[in-house]
Design a protein around this motif. Structure first.
Motif, PDB file in Angstrom:
ATOM      1  N   SER A 181       0.820  -1.216   0.000  1.00 44.10           N
ATOM      2  CA  SER A 181       0.000   0.000   0.000  1.00 44.10           C
ATOM      3  C   SER A 181       0.856   1.270   0.000  1.00 44.10           C
ATOM      4  O   SER A 181       0.361   2.331  -0.307  1.00 44.10           O
ATOM      5  N   ASP A 182       2.136   1.162   0.382  1.00 41.50           N
ATOM      6  CA  ASP A 182       2.999   2.339   0.411  1.00 41.50           C
ATOM      7  C   ASP A 182       3.453   2.686  -1.004  1.00 41.50           C
ATOM      8  O   ASP A 182       4.033   1.838  -1.684  1.00 41.50           O
ATOM      9  N   PRO A 183       3.200   3.901  -1.474  1.00 45.08           N
ATOM     10  CA  PRO A 183       3.538   4.220  -2.868  1.00 45.08           C
ATOM     11  C   PRO A 183       5.022   4.128  -3.190  1.00 45.08           C
ATOM     12  O   PRO A 183       5.397   3.748  -4.290  1.00 45.08           O
ATOM     13  N   LEU A 184       5.883   4.457  -2.214  1.00 48.24           N
ATOM     14  CA  LEU A 184       7.324   4.353  -2.454  1.00 48.24           C
ATOM     15  C   LEU A 184       7.731   2.888  -2.613  1.00 48.24           C
ATOM     16  O   LEU A 184       8.435   2.527  -3.558  1.00 48.24           O
ATOM     17  N   ASP A 185       7.230   2.026  -1.708  1.00 48.02           N
ATOM     18  CA  ASP A 185       7.539   0.593  -1.816  1.00 48.02           C
ATOM     19  C   ASP A 185       7.002   0.009  -3.117  1.00 48.02           C
ATOM     20  O   ASP A 185       7.657  -0.809  -3.769  1.00 48.02           O
ATOM     21  N   ARG A 186       5.800   0.431  -3.494  1.00 46.93           N
ATOM     22  CA  ARG A 186       5.189  -0.078  -4.729  1.00 46.93           C
ATOM     23  C   ARG A 186       6.029   0.319  -5.944  1.00 46.93           C
ATOM     24  O   ARG A 186       6.287  -0.491  -6.830  1.00 46.93           O
ATOM     25  N   CYS A 187       6.488   1.571  -5.967  1.00 45.29           N
ATOM     26  CA  CYS A 187       7.319   2.044  -7.078  1.00 45.29           C
ATOM     27  C   CYS A 187       8.627   1.262  -7.135  1.00 45.29           C
ATOM     28  O   CYS A 187       9.062   0.825  -8.209  1.00 45.29           O
ATOM     29  N   LEU A 188       9.252   1.056  -5.983  1.00 42.69           N
ATOM     30  CA  LEU A 188      10.537   0.358  -5.952  1.00 42.69           C
ATOM     31  C   LEU A 188      10.414  -1.104  -6.379  1.00 42.69           C
ATOM     32  O   LEU A 188      11.343  -1.677  -6.946  1.00 42.69           O
ATOM     33  N   SER A 189       9.258  -1.711  -6.120  1.00 44.21           N
ATOM     34  CA  SER A 189       9.103  -3.135  -6.426  1.00 44.21           C
ATOM     35  C   SER A 189       8.600  -3.378  -7.846  1.00 44.21           C
ATOM     36  O   SER A 189       8.612  -4.510  -8.319  1.00 44.21           O
ATOM     37  N   TYR A 190       8.168  -2.325  -8.535  1.00 43.66           N
ATOM     38  CA  TYR A 190       7.632  -2.499  -9.886  1.00 43.66           C
ATOM     39  C   TYR A 190       8.774  -2.823 -10.848  1.00 43.66           C
ATOM     40  O   TYR A 190       9.778  -2.120 -10.872  1.00 43.66           O
ATOM     41  N   PRO A 191       8.651  -3.889 -11.635  1.00 37.52           N
ATOM     42  CA  PRO A 191       9.781  -4.277 -12.494  1.00 37.52           C
ATOM     43  C   PRO A 191       9.965  -3.329 -13.683  1.00 37.52           C
ATOM     44  O   PRO A 191       9.003  -2.724 -14.161  1.00 37.52           O
ATOM     45  N   SER A 192      11.201  -3.208 -14.130  1.00 35.38           N
ATOM     46  CA  SER A 192      11.480  -2.474 -15.366  1.00 35.38           C
ATOM     47  C   SER A 192      10.918  -3.268 -16.535  1.00 35.38           C
ATOM     48  O   SER A 192      10.822  -4.494 -16.472  1.00 35.38           O
ATOM     49  N   PRO A 193      10.573  -2.600 -17.637  1.00 35.77           N
ATOM     50  CA  PRO A 193      10.203  -3.345 -18.843  1.00 35.77           C
ATOM     51  C   PRO A 193      11.367  -4.256 -19.241  1.00 35.77           C
ATOM     52  O   PRO A 193      12.534  -3.882 -19.053  1.00 35.77           O
ATOM     53  N   PRO A 194      11.080  -5.440 -19.766  1.00 30.81           N
ATOM     54  CA  PRO A 194      12.144  -6.407 -20.046  1.00 30.81           C
ATOM     55  C   PRO A 194      13.275  -5.851 -20.911  1.00 30.81           C
ATOM     56  O   PRO A 194      14.433  -6.171 -20.692  1.00 30.81           O
ATOM     57  N   HIS A 195      12.940  -5.003 -21.866  1.00 31.37           N
ATOM     58  CA  HIS A 195      13.972  -4.481 -22.760  1.00 31.37           C
ATOM     59  C   HIS A 195      14.642  -3.218 -22.208  1.00 31.37           C
ATOM     60  O   HIS A 195      15.523  -2.664 -22.843  1.00 31.37           O
TER      61      HIS A 195
END
Length: 197
Positions: A1-15
């Motif tokens: 639920s924490d926006p900072l944690d969510r941003c940090l855990s979101y994966p980069s696009p594969p390329h």
């Protein structure tokens, strides 16, 4: 639920495998919690000018000690968290009237005035903006310039004041003054990204 944690855990696009340091910087810049209008309003209502000044000065100190990501300093002057432009006008006017020489009050007022200038301008081509709206835009940009220059004179390290001043010059038809403002800002903070942007 924490926006900072969510941003940090979101994966980069594969390329596009972004380096972790870049992801950390971007996420922290955008999602580290900062003051919002709701935090500022009670201090202005109480007239607690020292607490307000000290809180902003603390953010400035954290910026230059590199304790905070760079954009945090710019985000402490809220634009979108006010209920509306009228509320922002009332509170920033009250603050700067009570503390006319305070660099943070003047930056907050300049930030509001630039929001009002952009609101008057609207979107689309400038040639399509009615003359009355253009005059309103220029009036707000000129008034913002006065407050932002005052803020910089009182606190030359206050990067958000330079950034809004550059915006005021651009919108107020004084783009030839922008390089001087950029040079002054980069003398104070040679590594600044957001003023250059």
């Amino acid at each position: 639920s924490d926006p900072l944690d969510r941003c940090l855990s979101y994966p980069s696009p594969p390329h596009l495998q972004w380096p972790k340091s870049l992801t950390d910087a971007l996420c922290a810049d955008l999602h580290t919690p900062v003051m919002q209008a709701a935090d500022i309003k009670p201090l202005i209502d109480r007239g607690d000018w020292k607490a307000l000044h000290d809180r902003y000065a603390g953010y400035l100190e954290r910026h230059y000690s590199r304790a905070d990501p760079e954009k945090v300093l710019y985000r402490i002057f809220p634009e979108s968290s006010w209920t509306n432009l009228k509320e922002a006008d009332s509170y920033t006017r009250k603050w700067v009237a009570a503390q006319p020489d305070d660099p943070f009050a003047n930056t907050a007022r300049g930030t509001f005035l630039m929001s009002a200038a952009w609101d008057a301008r609207g979107t689309g081509y400038i040639r399509d903006v009615p003359d009355a709206k253009q005059r309103e835009m220029y009036r707000h940009a000129l008034e913002a310039t006065v407050h932002l220059r005052k803020a910089i004179a009182a606190e030359p390290k206050l990067m958000p004041a330079y950034r809004k001043l550059i915006d005021a010059y651009a919108l107020g038809g004084k783009s030839e003054w922008i390089p001087t403002a950029v040079r002054a800002a980069t003398r104070q903070s040679p590594g600044t990204y957001y003023v250059r942007s």
